[in-house]
Design an enzyme around this catalytic site. Structure first.
Site, PDB file in Angstrom:
ATOM      1  N   MET A   8       0.962  -1.280   0.068  1.00  0.00           N
ATOM      2  CA  MET A   8       0.212  -0.041   0.127  1.00  0.00           C
ATOM      3  C   MET A   8       0.730   1.204   0.096  1.00  0.00           C
ATOM      4  O   MET A   8       0.478   2.295  -0.168  1.00  0.00           O
ATOM      5  CB  MET A   8      -0.984   0.033   1.404  1.00  0.00           C
ATOM      6  N   ARG A   9       2.095   1.105   0.097  1.00  0.00           N
ATOM      7  CA  ARG A   9       2.963   2.390   0.266  1.00  0.00           C
ATOM      8  C   ARG A   9       2.682   3.233  -1.116  1.00  0.00           C
ATOM      9  O   ARG A   9       2.993   4.385  -1.214  1.00  0.00           O
ATOM     10  CB  ARG A   9       4.608   2.081   0.342  1.00  0.00           C
ATOM     11  N   ALA A  10       2.524   2.426  -2.381  1.00  0.00           N
ATOM     12  CA  ALA A  10       2.552   3.233  -3.555  1.00  0.00           C
ATOM     13  C   ALA A  10       1.209   4.142  -3.461  1.00  0.00           C
ATOM     14  O   ALA A  10       1.302   5.363  -3.832  1.00  0.00           O
ATOM     15  CB  ALA A  10       2.260   2.372  -4.675  1.00  0.00           C
TER      16      ALA A  10
END
Length: 697
Positions: free
Chosen positions: A274-276
């Site tokens: 989910m970092r993107a």
């Protein structure tokens, strides 16, 4: 203090300048990774950014740059009382590739800690970079143990130094900026994902821009102060715009429709985790603030995707980073809601009219003056201080395919790579940290102790106490504390893993030219290259065919460069096996002088046939003599036997005996049976020694 090249004097490289400015506006974006060929002003642009950052308020006298408004309660220099504090310029701290662990995280005075119970801590580069920029040039060459420490600090926001029960913790929140040349190797995926944005840069091919590059650079070198003074007004204006964007940032709203576009884009491109999504949201918000708006638009999302996603789509080191812009536009259009400002006002300071071409690369895209005003500020009338990209960025040139000459066949595509098991060099080395062969390293399991040669870095507590205990009465010990002297300290010796030099010698002669067979061979070598990437090795490639051998790729950390050379390798002609082995011997001899601690592993890919070359004499005897040169120097070796058909001559096996190594068939290489391949090299060398003794007898 030396004068830095002004940021506003850098023209071109719009993506790079925009990415750096967005991080200056919102450090939460997560930093920038700059990929590009040598001589493209990567470092110049990054170093110039520090001069634009606003001053940092700090607690007076605090070595860890605590904010007087909210000081760190666990600061080693604390606790800090209420006070106005002081201001200092924002720092840009450079981490050298060869830095030690103590230089990065700081060091404890172990002797003082044991004898007096005092935490005498000397801060490292992470403490210096707190609330500033941590810059790593050639970040892809950084040692693994330093990368691990960077990952920990970047994830947690603090640095924790723990040594034999004595611990120090301090805040370490910084903007991570790295530059790298992909030809020298790729980054570990974990560190790659920690960079919020990535930018590709290449040198301009436009003669007018290159002329302006030289003109400006020479003017700067002739009189740096005068050159900087000419750009002082532009620097001040840009600094003011950063401050204004920072102030506006909390007021920017991120609507549900925009969030849906961000989530849909990340899902469409199948990025991991989910970092993107989070980075894209922060980047789009910073773009809106930079343009002077309080609402995020679809164009902000598009620019954010082009900066935040390319490096997160890599699935292997052989995949080039990039993004399909048509697919991106389709996804954004599919999930497009009502834009809050479909026709936004132009940028506060107008369009970019600098540069000889009147614009920059990617107008309307990331770094360009798009319709939402998300571009970068005016840049004068010329290009960057060094070679910079043309208005449309030139791609990094691929190595030219080798032409198939007489008796040769054109290159065939490699088969799908597969997973291999560990190939290791026997014995205990002392090379660079890696993941292949056993070695004495700074990290790993403790196997013993020794007297420290220099500064103590890894204390062996039991050995230190044992050395100090017999002298306590003579030293007048009266209390409970142990009286420790410098001579009592013992350094822990540890065993871990090292990276090796894996040199491939690939037979590309006519006997290997069957299309299906060569495809399988290339697939096998590609698999071993992938394994070398994962184990942090250097790789090299020697090929032989026709009448001679050549170094297709000198030893490098870039396994994707080796894969590119392999993919374009034609086949045909005679089999100069001895020339290939001698060329490999020459490469290894030079590498031993350059890096004597890195042990080599020779992988010979051949069917074992030898049918001549430039040297006169029996080709088989010449090949055996060349093989014995490697055996005499103790070079670990593996022969991948590519012979096929119902009747096999076993020539590759004989070559392996001469090399003192082991042989494995191509089929075994593709199976789990490869597990014992180079693990059995030592046994193969023992067999070679026994054979030599029998000959002598």
């Amino acid at each position: 203090m030396s004068t830095r090249y002004p940021f506003t004097a850098v023209v071109g490289m719009d993506d790079l300048r925009l990415a750096l400015l967005l991080n200056a506006v919102s450090p939460a974006v997560g930093g920038v990774l700059v990929r590009g060929e040598k001589g493209t002003a990567k470092s110049t642009a990054v170093r110039a950014l520090a001069e634009l950052l606003p001053a940092v308020p700090v607690v007076a006298g605090c070595r860890f740059s605590c904010d007087p408004a909210s000081p760190d309660p666990g600061c080693p220099d604390g606790p800090h009382g209420a006070g106005p504090g002081a201001e200092r310029p924002a720092r840009m701290v450079e981490l050298p590739v060869g830095a030690s662990e103590d230089r990065l995280v700081g060091s404890l005075d172990i002797e003082k800690a044991l004898a007096e119970g005092v935490k005498a801590f000397e801060p490292g580069l992470l403490a210096d970079a707190h609330r500033g920029i941590l810059y790593v040039d050639e970040v892809n060459l950084l040692h693994d143990h330093l990368i691990d420490l960077l990952l920990d600090a970047a994830a947690m926001g603090f640095s924790h130094v723990e040594r034999e029960g004595v611990s120090v913790r301090h805040a370490a929140r910084f903007l991570l900026v790295g530059t790298m040349n992909p030809e020298e190797g790729e980054l570990r995926p974990q560190l790659l994902d920690r960079f919020g944005l990535t930018v590709e840069v290449a040198a301009s091919r436009d003669p007018e821009q290159r002329v302006e590059v030289v003109r400006r650079r020479l003017a700067f070198e002739d009189d740096p102060a005068a050159f900087a003074a000419r750009w002082a007004d532009e620097e001040a204006a840009l600094r003011g715009r950063i401050v204004a964007a920072r102030a506006l940032l909390p007021q920017v709203t991120l609507g549900d429709a925009v969030l849906l576009q961000i989530a849909a884009t990340c899902a469409a491109f199948e990025v991991d985790g989910m970092r993107a999504d989070i980075v894209m949201a922060r980047t789009a918000t910073a773009l809106a603030a930079w343009a002077g708006r309080t609402e995020v638009t679809s164009e902000d999302v598009r620019q954010a995707a082009l900066l935040a996603l390319p490096h997160r789509r890599r699935r292997s080191p052989f995949d080039a980073p990039g993004l399909d812009e048509d697919k991106l536009d389709e996804t954004l259009e599919q999930f497009k809601g009502e834009d809050p400002d479909p026709d936004p006002e132009p940028e506060p300071d107008g369009p970019d009219d600098g540069g000889p071409d009147g614009g920059g690369p990617g107008d309307g895209g990331p770094g360009g003056g798009g319709p939402d005003g998300g571009g970068i500020p005016p840049q004068g009338d010329g290009p960057a201080p060094e070679d910079v990209p043309a208005p449309e960025e030139a791609p990094v040139p691929e190595p030219a395919p080798q032409r198939a000459g007489a008796g040769e066949r054109a290159a065939v595509k490699a088969a799908e790579p597969f997973r291999t098991k560990v190939l290791s060099v026997p014995g205990l080395g002392e090379g660079a940290a890696g993941r292949r062969s056993r070695a004495r390293t700074e990290h790993g399991r403790t196997t013993g102790s020794t007297r420290p040669r220099g500064a103590l870095t890894k204390l062996h507590l039991a050995a230190t106490v044992q050395a100090a205990a017999p002298h306590q009465k003579a030293r007048g010990r009266t209390g409970r504390g142990l009286v420790v002297r410098r001579d009592d300290l013992r350094q822990a010796t540890r065993e871990g893993r090292e990276g090796n030099l894996v040199l491939f010698a690939v037979d590309a002669s006519g006997s290997m030219a069957a299309r299906q067979r060569m495809s399988a061979v290339k697939g096998a070598v590609l698999s071993l290259l992938l394994d070398a990437y994962q184990r942090r090795d250097k790789v090299g490639l020697v090929t032989f065919r026709g009448r001679d051998a050549e170094v297709a790729l000198p030893p490098t950390s870039s396994v994707d460069a080796a894969a590119a050379r392999l993919e374009q390798l034609p086949t045909g002609g005679r089999t100069p096996l001895s020339a290939g082995l001698l060329k490999a011997h020459d490469v290894l001899r030079v590498e031993r002088l350059r890096d004597p601690s890195r042990r080599p592993l020779l992988v010979v890919v051949t069917d074992g046939r030898a049918t001549g070359g430039r040297a006169a004499g029996d080709p088989v005897a010449l090949a055996a003599r060349a093989a014995r040169l490697h055996a005499a120097e103790g070079t670990a070796s593996v022969v991948v036997d590519c012979e096929t058909g119902p009747v096999r001559l076993g020539l590759a096996g004989r070559l392996a005996l001469e090399l003192g190594g082991t042989a494995v068939t191509l089929d075994e290489l593709r199976a789990d049976a490869i597990a014992g391949l180079v693990r059995d090299v030592q046994a193969g060398q023992a067999g070679h020694a026994a054979q030599t003794n029998r000959r002598a007898a």
